[in-house]
Design a protein around this motif. Sequence first.
Motif, PDB file in Angstrom:
ATOM      1  N   THR A 175     -47.114  -7.667 -45.374  1.00 13.25           N
ATOM      2  CA  THR A 175     -46.478  -7.939 -46.939  1.00 13.25           C
ATOM      3  C   THR A 175     -45.863  -6.711 -47.464  1.00 13.25           C
ATOM      4  OG1 THR A 175     -48.585  -7.138 -47.666  1.00 13.25           O
ATOM      5  CG2 THR A 175     -48.821  -9.509 -47.085  1.00 13.25           C
ATOM      6  N   SER A 176     -45.218  -6.965 -48.437  1.00 11.30           N
ATOM      7  CA  SER A 176     -44.428  -6.113 -49.016  1.00 11.30           C
ATOM      8  C   SER A 176     -45.341  -5.506 -50.385  1.00 11.30           C
ATOM      9  CB  SER A 176     -42.991  -6.732 -49.620  1.00 11.30           C
ATOM     10  OG  SER A 176     -42.391  -7.222 -48.729  1.00 11.30           O
ATOM     11  N   ALA A 177     -46.238  -4.695 -49.982  1.00 10.63           N
ATOM     12  CA  ALA A 177     -46.967  -4.148 -50.913  1.00 10.63           C
ATOM     13  C   ALA A 177     -46.652  -2.650 -51.299  1.00 10.63           C
ATOM     14  CB  ALA A 177     -48.576  -4.346 -50.763  1.00 10.63           C
ATOM     15  N   GLY A 178     -47.735  -1.927 -51.533  1.00  8.48           N
ATOM     16  CA  GLY A 178     -47.396  -0.519 -52.150  1.00  8.48           C
ATOM     17  C   GLY A 178     -46.753   0.386 -50.954  1.00  8.48           C
ATOM     18  N   HIS A 179     -47.359   0.291 -49.727  1.00  8.70           N
ATOM     19  CA  HIS A 179     -46.727   1.233 -49.047  1.00  8.70           C
ATOM     20  C   HIS A 179     -45.285   0.907 -48.347  1.00  8.70           C
ATOM     21  CE1 HIS A 179     -50.336   3.530 -48.120  1.00  8.70           C
ATOM     22  NE2 HIS A 179     -51.239   2.346 -47.688  1.00  8.70           N
ATOM     23  N   VAL A 180     -45.115  -0.320 -48.189  1.00  5.05           N
ATOM     24  CA  VAL A 180     -43.538  -0.735 -48.157  1.00  5.05           C
ATOM     25  C   VAL A 180     -42.641  -0.573 -49.342  1.00  5.05           C
ATOM     26  CG1 VAL A 180     -42.350  -2.687 -47.552  1.00  5.05           C
ATOM     27  CG2 VAL A 180     -44.291  -2.341 -46.414  1.00  5.05           C
ATOM     28  N   ILE A 181     -43.364  -0.563 -50.534  1.00  2.33           N
ATOM     29  CA  ILE A 181     -42.229  -0.606 -51.682  1.00  2.33           C
ATOM     30  C   ILE A 181     -42.206   0.844 -52.033  1.00  2.33           C
ATOM     31  CG2 ILE A 181     -42.253  -1.172 -54.227  1.00  2.33           C
ATOM     32  CD1 ILE A 181     -43.634  -3.601 -53.556  1.00  2.33           C
ATOM     33  N   ASP A 182     -43.197   1.656 -51.885  1.00  2.00           N
ATOM     34  CA  ASP A 182     -43.025   3.058 -52.431  1.00  2.00           C
ATOM     35  C   ASP A 182     -43.092   4.107 -51.201  1.00  2.00           C
ATOM     36  OD1 ASP A 182     -43.209   2.354 -55.209  1.00  2.00           O
ATOM     37  OD2 ASP A 182     -45.225   2.071 -55.060  1.00  2.00           O
ATOM     38  N   ASP A 183     -44.294   4.206 -50.624  1.00  2.00           N
ATOM     39  CA  ASP A 183     -44.471   5.279 -49.788  1.00  2.00           C
ATOM     40  C   ASP A 183     -43.232   5.420 -48.450  1.00  2.00           C
ATOM     41  OD1 ASP A 183     -46.619   6.053 -50.908  1.00  2.00           O
ATOM     42  OD2 ASP A 183     -47.904   4.687 -49.850  1.00  2.00           O
ATOM     43  N   ILE A 184     -43.159   4.128 -47.825  1.00  2.00           N
ATOM     44  CA  ILE A 184     -42.050   4.207 -46.836  1.00  2.00           C
ATOM     45  C   ILE A 184     -40.730   4.817 -47.383  1.00  2.00           C
ATOM     46  CG2 ILE A 184     -40.719   2.815 -45.252  1.00  2.00           C
ATOM     47  CD1 ILE A 184     -43.188   1.304 -44.320  1.00  2.00           C
ATOM     48  N   PRO A 185     -40.060   4.278 -48.362  1.00  2.00           N
ATOM     49  CA  PRO A 185     -38.839   4.846 -48.787  1.00  2.00           C
ATOM     50  C   PRO A 185     -38.790   6.173 -49.183  1.00  2.00           C
ATOM     51  CG  PRO A 185     -39.229   2.607 -49.950  1.00  2.00           C
ATOM     52  CD  PRO A 185     -40.629   3.048 -49.210  1.00  2.00           C
ATOM     53  N   GLU A 186     -40.076   6.682 -49.846  1.00  2.00           N
ATOM     54  CA  GLU A 186     -40.094   8.000 -50.045  1.00  2.00           C
ATOM     55  C   GLU A 186     -39.895   9.044 -48.890  1.00  2.00           C
ATOM     56  OE1 GLU A 186     -43.510   8.454 -52.384  1.00  2.00           O
ATOM     57  OE2 GLU A 186     -42.863   7.409 -54.127  1.00  2.00           O
ATOM     58  N   ALA A 187     -40.795   8.323 -47.815  1.00  2.00           N
ATOM     59  CA  ALA A 187     -40.963   9.228 -46.270  1.00  2.00           C
ATOM     60  C   ALA A 187     -39.383   9.518 -45.895  1.00  2.00           C
ATOM     61  CB  ALA A 187     -41.776   8.676 -45.533  1.00  2.00           C
ATOM     62  N   LEU A 188     -38.678   8.283 -45.918  1.00  2.00           N
ATOM     63  CA  LEU A 188     -37.283   8.130 -45.345  1.00  2.00           C
ATOM     64  C   LEU A 188     -36.466   9.102 -45.840  1.00  2.00           C
ATOM     65  CD1 LEU A 188     -36.987   4.428 -44.638  1.00  2.00           C
ATOM     66  CD2 LEU A 188     -37.689   6.398 -43.094  1.00  2.00           C
ATOM     67  N   GLU A 189     -36.648   9.098 -47.472  1.00  2.00           N
ATOM     68  CA  GLU A 189     -35.897   9.780 -48.376  1.00  2.00           C
ATOM     69  C   GLU A 189     -36.076  11.403 -47.994  1.00  2.00           C
ATOM     70  OE1 GLU A 189     -34.602  10.554 -53.086  1.00  2.00           O
ATOM     71  OE2 GLU A 189     -36.272   9.050 -52.457  1.00  2.00           O
ATOM     72  N   GLN A 190     -37.349  11.727 -47.944  1.00  2.00           N
ATOM     73  CA  GLN A 190     -37.862  13.049 -47.624  1.00  2.00           C
ATOM     74  C   GLN A 190     -37.115  13.706 -46.223  1.00  2.00           C
ATOM     75  OE1 GLN A 190     -42.007  13.464 -47.722  1.00  2.00           O
ATOM     76  NE2 GLN A 190     -41.969  15.689 -46.876  1.00  2.00           N
ATOM     77  N   ALA A 191     -36.995  12.729 -45.489  1.00  2.00           N
ATOM     78  CA  ALA A 191     -36.554  12.978 -43.936  1.00  2.00           C
ATOM     79  C   ALA A 191     -35.116  12.982 -43.834  1.00  2.00           C
ATOM     80  CB  ALA A 191     -37.216  12.231 -43.161  1.00  2.00           C
ATOM     81  N   ALA A 192     -34.397  12.333 -45.044  1.00  2.00           N
ATOM     82  CA  ALA A 192     -32.851  12.342 -45.098  1.00  2.00           C
ATOM     83  C   ALA A 192     -32.594  11.310 -43.627  1.00  2.00           C
ATOM     84  CB  ALA A 192     -32.096  13.688 -44.765  1.00  2.00           C
ATOM     85  N   PHE A 193     -33.341  10.299 -43.745  1.00  2.00           N
ATOM     86  CA  PHE A 193     -33.150   9.413 -42.588  1.00  2.00           C
ATOM     87  C   PHE A 193     -31.618   8.724 -42.696  1.00  2.00           C
ATOM     88  CE2 PHE A 193     -33.999   4.776 -41.038  1.00  2.00           C
ATOM     89  CZ  PHE A 193     -34.075   5.404 -39.636  1.00  2.00           C
ATOM     90  N   PRO A 194     -30.930   8.709 -41.802  1.00  2.00           N
ATOM     91  CA  PRO A 194     -29.661   8.029 -41.916  1.00  2.00           C
ATOM     92  C   PRO A 194     -29.281   6.836 -41.818  1.00  2.00           C
ATOM     93  CG  PRO A 194     -30.162   8.833 -39.632  1.00  2.00           C
ATOM     94  CD  PRO A 194     -31.503   8.939 -40.235  1.00  2.00           C
ATOM     95  N   GLY A 195     -30.353   6.070 -41.355  1.00  2.00           N
ATOM     96  CA  GLY A 195     -30.149   4.371 -41.203  1.00  2.00           C
ATOM     97  C   GLY A 195     -30.863   3.558 -42.610  1.00  2.00           C
ATOM     98  N   PRO A 196     -30.556   2.402 -42.353  1.00  2.00           N
ATOM     99  CA  PRO A 196     -31.285   1.427 -43.100  1.00  2.00           C
ATOM    100  C   PRO A 196     -32.571   1.262 -42.758  1.00  2.00           C
ATOM    101  CG  PRO A 196     -29.820   0.315 -41.637  1.00  2.00           C
ATOM    102  CD  PRO A 196     -29.746   1.654 -41.149  1.00  2.00           C
ATOM    103  N   LEU A 197     -33.230   0.769 -44.009  1.00  2.00           N
ATOM    104  CA  LEU A 197     -34.570   0.349 -43.939  1.00  2.00           C
ATOM    105  C   LEU A 197     -34.732  -1.157 -44.304  1.00  2.00           C
ATOM    106  CD1 LEU A 197     -37.740   0.652 -44.175  1.00  2.00           C
ATOM    107  CD2 LEU A 197     -37.399   0.955 -46.814  1.00  2.00           C
ATOM    108  N   LEU A 198     -35.252  -2.041 -43.075  1.00  2.00           N
ATOM    109  CA  LEU A 198     -35.305  -3.371 -43.271  1.00  2.00           C
ATOM    110  C   LEU A 198     -36.614  -3.822 -43.942  1.00  2.00           C
ATOM    111  CD1 LEU A 198     -34.633  -4.545 -39.518  1.00  2.00           C
ATOM    112  CD2 LEU A 198     -33.178  -4.042 -41.359  1.00  2.00           C
TER     113      LEU A 198
END
Length: 229
Positions: free
Chosen positions: A183-206
């Motif tokens: 489901t699209s709950a807290g981890h998907v909405i907040d934690d995953i995008p924050e982790a990718l931003e912290q890592a300067a992830f170069p790709g898209p998030l599905l």
Amino acid sequence: MTHQALIIAHGSPADPAPQEAALQALAAKVAALLPGWTVKGTTLATPGALETALADMANPLIYPFFMAEGWFTRTTLPKRLAAAGRTDLIQLPAFGHDPALPALLTKAAQAAVTNPAETTLILAAHGSQVSRASATITESIAAKLRQSAGFAAVLTGYVEEEPFLHHTARVVGPALCLPCFATSAGHVIDDIPEALEQAAFPGPLLPPIGAHPDVPALIARALQTGGQP
């Protein structure tokens, strides 16, 4: 004979209404694929919702919309069903354990890139400091995708255990992150995008795999076959 099924997710205790509505919408899509079936959806987090959904259902199959067979599917859900006086119901394997899921993850990931052979695929998952359930099923799925999905690499990153997503996502070159969440709950909405931003992830998030348009059909097949491959 009337067939019945109840799809149950964890939900979001802090804000239960959106996830409750999402499960009901998912159930309606599954029901549309199963003429003659009554299919409902609910969450554990919405007070009284599980009991209300069961009240007028005689013998529904219980479909756990969870990624792993862990505490919630093996302990919390059976206890809630027993407390509602329903110890006679058949509980199918969790969504994340469906044998068709690796193929669906492959389809979702391949559709998002031009050249999988040059792309690193990261499977983002929950993980846990207490239970190995989430990591075990995620690593099993990742192993299958390494064999057949055609990506340059398939890595795993977790929100709550090592390897943490903000470390795994520090990759160079074309990359893609696919959340292994129902489901699209807290981890998907907040934690995953924050982790990718912290890592300067170069790709898209599905979107999470549980939101894929093919999921209602996957659930419908599981209900028709009693969870058997």
